[in-house]
Design a protein around this motif. Structure first.
Motif, PDB file in Angstrom:
ATOM      1  N   THR A 162       0.838  -1.069   0.156  1.00 25.74           N
ATOM      2  CA  THR A 162      -0.135  -0.002  -0.054  1.00 25.74           C
ATOM      3  C   THR A 162       0.994   1.271   0.011  1.00 25.74           C
ATOM      4  N   ASP A 167       0.260  14.732  -2.502  1.00 26.25           N
ATOM      5  CA  ASP A 167      -0.319  15.706  -3.233  1.00 26.25           C
ATOM      6  C   ASP A 167      -0.640  17.077  -2.636  1.00 26.25           C
ATOM      7  N   GLU A 170      -2.210  16.855   1.202  1.00 27.94           N
ATOM      8  CA  GLU A 170      -2.617  15.508   1.365  1.00 27.94           C
ATOM      9  C   GLU A 170      -1.808  14.446   0.687  1.00 27.94           C
ATOM     10  N   TRP A 171      -2.183  13.177   1.149  1.00 28.16           N
ATOM     11  CA  TRP A 171      -1.336  12.136   0.818  1.00 28.16           C
ATOM     12  C   TRP A 171      -2.521  11.211  -0.125  1.00 28.16           C
ATOM     13  N   VAL A 172      -2.361  10.847  -0.816  1.00 28.41           N
ATOM     14  CA  VAL A 172      -3.038   9.887  -1.631  1.00 28.41           C
ATOM     15  C   VAL A 172      -2.704   8.384  -1.662  1.00 28.41           C
ATOM     16  N   ASN A 174      -3.181   4.176  -1.776  1.00 26.98           N
ATOM     17  CA  ASN A 174      -3.930   2.981  -2.840  1.00 26.98           C
ATOM     18  C   ASN A 174      -3.219   1.877  -2.387  1.00 26.98           C
ATOM     19  N   GLY A 218     -13.293   6.182  -0.884  1.00 22.67           N
ATOM     20  CA  GLY A 218     -11.793   5.533  -1.223  1.00 22.67           C
ATOM     21  C   GLY A 218     -11.429   4.466  -0.156  1.00 22.67           C
ATOM     22  N   GLU A 241      -8.555   3.022  -2.529  1.00 23.76           N
ATOM     23  CA  GLU A 241      -8.543   3.499  -3.941  1.00 23.76           C
ATOM     24  C   GLU A 241      -8.606   5.017  -4.025  1.00 23.76           C
ATOM     25  N   ASN A 242      -7.561   5.983  -4.084  1.00 21.53           N
ATOM     26  CA  ASN A 242      -7.362   7.228  -4.372  1.00 21.53           C
ATOM     27  C   ASN A 242      -7.829   7.660  -2.929  1.00 21.53           C
ATOM     28  N   LEU A 243      -7.660   7.196  -1.780  1.00 16.74           N
ATOM     29  CA  LEU A 243      -8.013   7.868  -0.480  1.00 16.74           C
ATOM     30  C   LEU A 243      -7.234   9.064  -0.246  1.00 16.74           C
ATOM     31  N   ARG A 244      -7.666  10.159   0.009  1.00 15.82           N
ATOM     32  CA  ARG A 244      -6.901  11.535   0.390  1.00 15.82           C
ATOM     33  C   ARG A 244      -7.165  11.367   1.957  1.00 15.82           C
TER      34      ARG A 244
END
Length: 412
Positions: A162, A167, A170-172, A174, A218, A241-244
């Motif tokens: 994982t 970004d 934030e952190w994205v 997956n 996500g 999935e693309n959890l911010r």
């Protein structure tokens, strides 16, 4: 000087806990027995516990918190009492010995000091998040899960895949998590992800722990993992999935999540060992009682030497496990350095001991031992399960051997 007698404080805690369970929890179980002890009612078709079961568990957690038991082993900095390993061991022994296989007691009245409740992992939260979330966790209204294990990363936790990518603020994230206890029901997750692949590859860090609301877009629990013949379960599979996640939700230091992961784990292992010792004492009592009643070939089966040998083997196993665990707990409380070798010996031995005792107790009961009614089979399945979490028996043997090969031959 070693003294294995429980302190007056510990005795008072155990007696108070038993009064609480008898007065508050047992009546709830009796009122809702058809819901709690019929699997078809306890679980939904998707394997999750029935919402009414969750309501009962929440009620017990919150009542336990009000009575002062729920946070006994929680981190002191977070509002818990942080009672030590000896008390943890003896309290869990008392629960296992007096209340085995109860749906509203185990991990409900007292949460795992490692993965739920006021776990020391949460010490790394920013103060604003502590102010926002800790009250709900402290009162038992909200629960947690510990998102570390993955399909290809169990015992070798450095193998997690994982990933979290920065970004802005934030952190994205997956990835996939598996075998995550309480994930189908938790309000929050302590989620581990790779934030520096180079550091991870050298096993020098690079993994970060994030505090995540499980309702976030996500973050999805795809399914429950039923185990040992049950139609539902406590653990789940998580898809991310693309959890911010905001930067401020990092628990502790960036790239240093494993230091958080290990906080509190020894108390958890000692508590688990205490549970095994208590369960085993309950099973032995059932076997002794049956041996004094059941007759074959004109005499009680307790008069047959084969049965006597099995009972004696159980007693020796329990005595060895209990004294081993008490000595280890004493060492943790009285040593500057963690007794790594002893902790691993206790966890492996106690979980395996419980399985041996239940196996013999079932054999002594014959066909009756296999029936659901006596609850021996439930303990047998639990014993088999406990040899895997918090480090498999094989991993603990590796730890023991490595300590020995480094010259740790001390057994004082």
């Amino acid at each position: 000087m070693l003294n294995f007698n429980p302190s007056e404080e510990t005795v008072e805690i155990i007696n108070g806990l038993k009064r609480f369970i008898d007065k508050v929890v047992i009546p709830l179980e009796e009122e809702n027995s058809e819901l709690l002890y019929n699997e078809r009612n306890y679980y939904l078709e998707n394997g999750k516990r029935h919402p009414k079961v969750e309501e009962l568990r929440k009620k017990v957690r919150m009542e336990s918190a009000k009575a002062g038991f729920y946070n006994m082993f929680g981190a002191q900095e977070l509002g818990g009492e942080e009672l030590g390993p000896v008390t943890s061991l003896l309290v869990q022994e008392a629960i296992g010995k007096n209340y085995p296989n109860r749906k509203l007691i185990e991990t409900v009245v007292i949460p795992s000091p490692f993965t739920n409740g006021l776990t020391p992992v949460l010490n790394g939260l920013k103060q604003e998040l502590k102010d926002q979330y800790l009250d709900g966790i402290r009162t038992g209204e909200k629960t947690l899960c510990f998102g570390l294990t993955e399909p290809d990363a169990g015992s070798d936790v450095w193998g997690i895949k994982t990933k979290a990518v920065k970004d802005g603020n934030e952190w994205v994230i997956n990835g996939t998590k598996q075998w995550i206890t309480n994930s189908p029901y938790a309000d929050y997750c302590m989620l581990f992800a790779v934030t520096n692949p180079d550091m991870q590859a050298s096993r020098k860090g690079g993994i970060t722990c994030f505090f995540v609301d499980t309702k976030s877009a996500g973050f999805d629990v795809d399914s429950v993992v039923p185990v040992m013949g049950e139609i539902g379960g406590d653990a789940g599979i998580i898809s991310i999935e693309n959890l911010r996640v905001p930067e401020e939700n990092i628990i502790g230091e960036l790239d240093n999540g494993f230091s958080r992961a290990m906080n509190g784990i020894n108390n958890g292992r000692l508590g688990m060992s205490g549970k095994c010792i208590g369960y085993a004492q309950w099973a032995l009592k059932q076997a002794v009682d049956y041996a004094n009643i059941r007759q074959t070939f004109g005499k009680k089966i307790g008069e047959h030497q084969t049965i006597q040998n099995m009972l004696a083997d159980c007693a020796m196993d329990i005595y060895a496990a209990r004294n081993m665990a008490l000595h280890c707990a004493w060492k943790i409380e009285n040593s500057k350095k963690q007794p790594t070798k002893e902790i691993s010996m206790v966890k492996a031995y106690c979980t395996e001991m419980m399985g041996r005792v239940y196996d013999k107790a079932i054999q002594i009961h014959g066909g009756m031992g296999l029936s659901n009614e006596l609850k021996l089979e439930a303990g047998y399945r639990l014993a088999r399960t406990l040899r895997i979490p918090d480090g498999t028996s094989e991993i603990h043997r590796r730890t023991i051997a490595r300590r020995l090969l480094k010259g740790d031959l001390n057994f004082n």
